[in-house]
Design a protein around this motif. Structure first.
Motif: not given
Length: 248
Positions: A188, A192, A204
């Motif tokens: 994750k 990002l 997202y």
């Protein structure tokens, strides 16, 4: 992959599409738009999984697209009854199954199918969505320079690598549950950090308190899970509607 990939709930409903062949593969097809297509890449329950066929029906109607859900497991089917039967899950060798369906084995079939949609069937816009197992594949289809798809979406991807994230070259949507041993906190964070530097549109969405598999196998009788899976479906619909329609 892990046990979360074979847990969840079956949904009630009767799919309304048809079955045909594409790129030599058995395929569930919903919708009839000759310009816009969505390629669905299934989770471990495969192309016959009712939940995914019902989602295909929703996408066909709500996006106004023809949706293709091919069999990328060579005819092997995991019975959905496993979702509600711990004994059957205990007897299932997930890693052996994945060994029969590695990226090296299945990606050529997946790319061939996308090429047939683009080159033989002549769709003007193509999106792809991958659930769990299918998550890595949509990133490969959307890699820089391939020119196969116009956008990708994935809820709770499995087997995804940092290198596949780094290489994406089309608009990308990730629907990320909080609890996910496959799409980890590290992945994750990497997504990002890296995707906003790649010059592609990026959506997202984070689902707090929700676990891996929710978008394809969530419990509709649990209000929080039901709200999450509906949000995931609606988010994918909005994403595809934005990037696939010819006036976009």
């Amino acid at each position: 992959m892990s046990s979360c990939c074979v847990t969840g709930f079956n949904w009630d409903g009767k799919p309304s599409g048809k079955e045909e062949k594409i790129a030599g593969l058995n395929t569930y097809v919903a919708g009839s738009n000759s310009d816009v297509a969505i390629l669905m890449i299934h989770d471990v329950f495969g192309w016959t999984f009712t939940n995914l066929r019902l989602l295909a029906d929703h996408f066909a109607k709500e996006v106004n697209a023809t949706v293709y859900l091919p069999d990328f497991f060579g005819g092997e089917v995991i019975e959905p009854a496993m979702l509600s039967d711990p004994a059957k899950r205990g007897q299932f060798d997930l890693m052996a199954f994945i060994g029969r369906n590695t990226k090296e084995i299945r990606y050529p079939e997946i790319e061939k199918t996308a090429r047939e949609l683009k080159e033989s069937k002549g769709y003007k816009k193509i999106g792809t969505i991958g659930y769990c197992y299918g998550g890595w594949a949509v990133f490969q289809l959307g890699a820089k320079g391939k020119g196969l798809v116009d956008c990708i979406s994935t809820p709770h991807p499995s087997l995804l690598t940092k290198e596949e994230i780094d290489a994406v070259g089309v608009p990308v949507q990730i629907l990320a549950p909080e609890h996910d041993p496959q799409y980890t906190a590290e992945l994750k964070e990497h997504s990002l950090k890296v995707i906003p530097t790649l010059g592609v549109d990026f959506d997202y969405q984070y689902f707090p308190g929700i676990a891996h598999g929710f978008a394809a196998k969530g419990d509709k009788n649990d209000p929080k899970q039901k709200a999450a899976l509906e949000r995931a479906k609606n988010s994918a619909v909005a994403w595809f509607s934005q990037y696939l329609h010819l006036n976009a």
